[in-house]
Design a protein around this motif. Structure first.
Motif, PDB file in Angstrom:
ATOM      1  N   ARG A   1      -8.211  13.472  10.502  1.00  0.00           N
ATOM      2  CA  ARG A   1      -8.419  14.780  10.758  1.00  0.00           C
ATOM      3  C   ARG A   1      -6.608  14.306  10.027  1.00  0.00           C
ATOM      4  O   ARG A   1      -5.557  15.313   9.157  1.00  0.00           O
ATOM      5  N   ARG A   2      -6.624  13.431  10.544  1.00  0.00           N
ATOM      6  CA  ARG A   2      -4.415  13.395  10.102  1.00  0.00           C
ATOM      7  C   ARG A   2      -4.320  13.042   9.193  1.00  0.00           C
ATOM      8  O   ARG A   2      -3.508  13.252   7.680  1.00  0.00           O
ATOM      9  N   GLY A   3      -4.964  12.354   8.058  1.00  0.00           N
ATOM     10  CA  GLY A   3      -5.082  11.643   6.376  1.00  0.00           C
ATOM     11  C   GLY A   3      -4.999  13.187   6.116  1.00  0.00           C
ATOM     12  O   GLY A   3      -4.275  13.885   4.630  1.00  0.00           O
ATOM     13  N   LEU A   4      -5.564  14.540   6.229  1.00  0.00           N
ATOM     14  CA  LEU A   4      -5.484  15.705   5.950  1.00  0.00           C
ATOM     15  C   LEU A   4      -4.746  16.616   5.954  1.00  0.00           C
ATOM     16  O   LEU A   4      -3.774  17.118   4.687  1.00  0.00           O
ATOM     17  N   GLU A   5      -4.252  15.781   6.870  1.00  0.00           N
ATOM     18  CA  GLU A   5      -2.797  16.464   7.540  1.00  0.00           C
ATOM     19  C   GLU A   5      -2.086  16.787   6.169  1.00  0.00           C
ATOM     20  O   GLU A   5      -0.667  17.017   5.452  1.00  0.00           O
ATOM     21  N   LEU A   6      -1.469  15.063   6.070  1.00  0.00           N
ATOM     22  CA  LEU A   6      -0.622  14.605   5.634  1.00  0.00           C
ATOM     23  C   LEU A   6      -0.751  14.745   3.743  1.00  0.00           C
ATOM     24  O   LEU A   6       0.641  14.524   3.148  1.00  0.00           O
ATOM     25  N   LEU A   7      -2.050  15.249   3.305  1.00  0.00           N
ATOM     26  CA  LEU A   7      -2.267  14.840   2.240  1.00  0.00           C
ATOM     27  C   LEU A   7      -2.145  16.950   1.624  1.00  0.00           C
ATOM     28  O   LEU A   7      -1.427  16.490   0.816  1.00  0.00           O
ATOM     29  N   PHE A   8      -2.031  17.727   3.117  1.00  0.00           N
ATOM     30  CA  PHE A   8      -2.018  18.861   2.714  1.00  0.00           C
ATOM     31  C   PHE A   8      -0.688  18.867   2.946  1.00  0.00           C
ATOM     32  O   PHE A   8       0.683  19.234   1.645  1.00  0.00           O
ATOM     33  N   ASN A   9       0.765  18.333   3.504  1.00  0.00           N
ATOM     34  CA  ASN A   9       2.040  18.318   3.694  1.00  0.00           C
ATOM     35  C   ASN A   9       2.742  18.043   2.357  1.00  0.00           C
ATOM     36  O   ASN A   9       3.745  18.186   1.493  1.00  0.00           O
ATOM     37  N   HIS A  10       2.214  16.549   1.827  1.00  0.00           N
ATOM     38  CA  HIS A  10       2.345  16.007   0.602  1.00  0.00           C
ATOM     39  C   HIS A  10       2.033  16.540  -1.021  1.00  0.00           C
ATOM     40  O   HIS A  10       3.480  16.811  -1.800  1.00  0.00           O
ATOM     41  N   PHE A  11       0.796  17.839  -1.158  1.00  0.00           N
ATOM     42  CA  PHE A  11       0.245  17.977  -2.177  1.00  0.00           C
ATOM     43  C   PHE A  11       0.578  19.139  -2.427  1.00  0.00           C
ATOM     44  O   PHE A  11      -0.351  20.045  -3.416  1.00  0.00           O
ATOM     45  N   TYR A  12       0.735  20.412  -0.967  1.00  0.00           N
ATOM     46  CA  TYR A  12       0.725  21.652  -0.820  1.00  0.00           C
ATOM     47  C   TYR A  12       1.034  22.730  -2.254  1.00  0.00           C
ATOM     48  O   TYR A  12       1.049  23.365  -2.380  1.00  0.00           O
ATOM     49  N   LYS A  13       2.476  22.020  -1.547  1.00  0.00           N
ATOM     50  CA  LYS A  13       3.318  22.580  -2.752  1.00  0.00           C
ATOM     51  C   LYS A  13       3.618  22.898  -4.570  1.00  0.00           C
ATOM     52  O   LYS A  13       3.429  23.232  -4.927  1.00  0.00           O
ATOM     53  N   PRO A  14       3.435  21.268  -4.279  1.00  0.00           N
ATOM     54  CA  PRO A  14       3.139  21.259  -5.937  1.00  0.00           C
ATOM     55  C   PRO A  14       1.465  21.405  -6.616  1.00  0.00           C
ATOM     56  O   PRO A  14       2.228  22.345  -7.758  1.00  0.00           O
ATOM     57  N   LEU A  15       1.071  21.629  -5.470  1.00  0.00           N
ATOM     58  CA  LEU A  15       0.082  22.233  -6.344  1.00  0.00           C
ATOM     59  C   LEU A  15      -0.767  23.859  -6.117  1.00  0.00           C
ATOM     60  O   LEU A  15      -0.678  24.303  -7.243  1.00  0.00           O
TER      61      LEU A  15
ATOM     62  N   MET B   1       0.653  -1.299   0.033  1.00  0.00           N
ATOM     63  CA  MET B   1      -0.100   0.151   0.229  1.00  0.00           C
ATOM     64  C   MET B   1       0.982   1.459  -0.100  1.00  0.00           C
ATOM     65  O   MET B   1       1.418   1.502   0.890  1.00  0.00           O
ATOM     66  N   THR B   2       0.681   2.340  -1.010  1.00  0.00           N
ATOM     67  CA  THR B   2       1.245   3.272  -1.418  1.00  0.00           C
ATOM     68  C   THR B   2       1.124   4.334  -0.228  1.00  0.00           C
ATOM     69  O   THR B   2       0.183   4.174   0.703  1.00  0.00           O
ATOM     70  N   GLU B   3       1.640   5.136   0.303  1.00  0.00           N
ATOM     71  CA  GLU B   3       1.465   6.789   1.625  1.00  0.00           C
ATOM     72  C   GLU B   3       0.080   6.986   0.583  1.00  0.00           C
ATOM     73  O   GLU B   3      -0.579   7.409   1.889  1.00  0.00           O
ATOM     74  N   LEU B   4       0.089   7.015  -0.238  1.00  0.00           N
ATOM     75  CA  LEU B   4      -1.366   8.321  -0.630  1.00  0.00           C
ATOM     76  C   LEU B   4      -2.577   7.373  -0.526  1.00  0.00           C
ATOM     77  O   LEU B   4      -3.659   7.478   0.314  1.00  0.00           O
ATOM     78  N   ASP B   5      -2.148   6.040  -1.049  1.00  0.00           N
ATOM     79  CA  ASP B   5      -3.414   5.215  -0.341  1.00  0.00           C
ATOM     80  C   ASP B   5      -3.846   5.034   1.250  1.00  0.00           C
ATOM     81  O   ASP B   5      -4.549   4.812   1.496  1.00  0.00           O
ATOM     82  N   LYS B   6      -2.636   5.761   2.396  1.00  0.00           N
ATOM     83  CA  LYS B   6      -2.707   4.862   3.318  1.00  0.00           C
ATOM     84  C   LYS B   6      -3.257   6.458   3.413  1.00  0.00           C
ATOM     85  O   LYS B   6      -4.347   6.487   4.799  1.00  0.00           O
ATOM     86  N   ILE B   7      -2.921   7.993   3.105  1.00  0.00           N
ATOM     87  CA  ILE B   7      -3.716   8.945   3.488  1.00  0.00           C
ATOM     88  C   ILE B   7      -5.664   8.798   3.251  1.00  0.00           C
ATOM     89  O   ILE B   7      -6.053   9.424   3.530  1.00  0.00           O
ATOM     90  N   LEU B   8      -5.155   8.299   1.798  1.00  0.00           N
ATOM     91  CA  LEU B   8      -7.235   8.142   1.473  1.00  0.00           C
ATOM     92  C   LEU B   8      -8.120   7.611   2.359  1.00  0.00           C
ATOM     93  O   LEU B   8      -9.100   7.426   2.361  1.00  0.00           O
ATOM     94  N   GLN B   9      -6.952   6.566   2.920  1.00  0.00           N
ATOM     95  CA  GLN B   9      -7.471   5.806   3.820  1.00  0.00           C
ATOM     96  C   GLN B   9      -8.182   6.153   5.305  1.00  0.00           C
ATOM     97  O   GLN B   9      -9.674   5.985   6.173  1.00  0.00           O
ATOM     98  N   LEU B  10      -6.505   7.228   5.480  1.00  0.00           N
ATOM     99  CA  LEU B  10      -7.634   8.037   7.190  1.00  0.00           C
ATOM    100  C   LEU B  10      -8.488   8.775   6.316  1.00  0.00           C
ATOM    101  O   LEU B  10      -9.391   9.459   7.036  1.00  0.00           O
TER     102      LEU B  10
END
Length: 185
Positions: free
Chosen positions: A16-30, A1-10
């Motif tokens: 809310r940790r899922g949202l925090e991880l998502l933000f940390n992973h994608f904010y700057k590239p977006l 399972m990838t990190e993004l799959d884990k984030i989606l599960q959360l």
């Protein structure tokens, strides 16, 4: 399972940790991606934050079956285009190139990661000073003037070294991998 799959599960669990991880992973590239559409970095940051808020509050993650990446990039793109349409801005060449780059967001996770690895390896092969200036501007988001002051060189020299770095990377990388780099420039 990838990190993004884990984030989606959360996210689907309402954690809310899922949202925090998502933000940390994608904010700057977006934000860099949004800047292909919007002229100001602040506008791009606001757009991305708004997409994250709507994503979380609207529980839009429940509709995602495969990958978060294409959904988020498409959402940012649509939000930016709606903003521009509301301002009645005439879209120019940069939007066209942004549309071409959108194809990269539909790469599967392993292909995306492979291309990102190729990109970072090519950046690491740049001459030391060129690499450091490239990283400060493209990856750290610093302004030419800030980098010039940091390295005690002229803004013109910074621009020249950045242009050289981009030329070397364009020659070294295939078109799809190079277009990913353009998301950050």
């Amino acid at each position: 399972m990838t990190e993004l799959d884990k984030i989606l599960q959360l996210l689907k669990k309402g954690d809310r940790r899922g949202l925090e991880l998502l933000f940390n992973h994608f904010y700057k590239p977006l934000v860099f991606y949004a800047m292909n559409f919007l002229a100001q970095q602040e506008e791009a940051e606001d757009a991305v934050q708004e997409v994250f808020i709507k994503f979380w509050e609207g529980k839009r993650f429940h509709a995602i079956k495969n990958s978060l990446r294409p959904y988020l990039y498409q959402s940012v793109r649509n939000y930016c285009l709606n903003l521009l349409q509301g301002k009645k801005v005439v879209l120019t060449e940069s939007i066209g190139s942004g549309m071409d780059m959108a194809e990269n967001e539909y790469l599967d996770e392993s292909e995306w990661n492979t291309r990102i690895d190729q990109l970072y390896k090519a950046i690491d092969r740049l001459p030391d000073r060129t690499r450091e200036i490239f990283k400060r501007i493209v990856l750290d988001g610093k302004r030419h003037k800030e980098v010039a002051e940091e390295f005690e060189i002229s803004v013109t020299t910074v621009k020249t070294l950045l242009a050289r770095a981009l030329a070397v990377l364009r020659a070294e990388l295939n078109e799809k991998t190079y277009s990913i780099l353009l998301l950050f420039v």
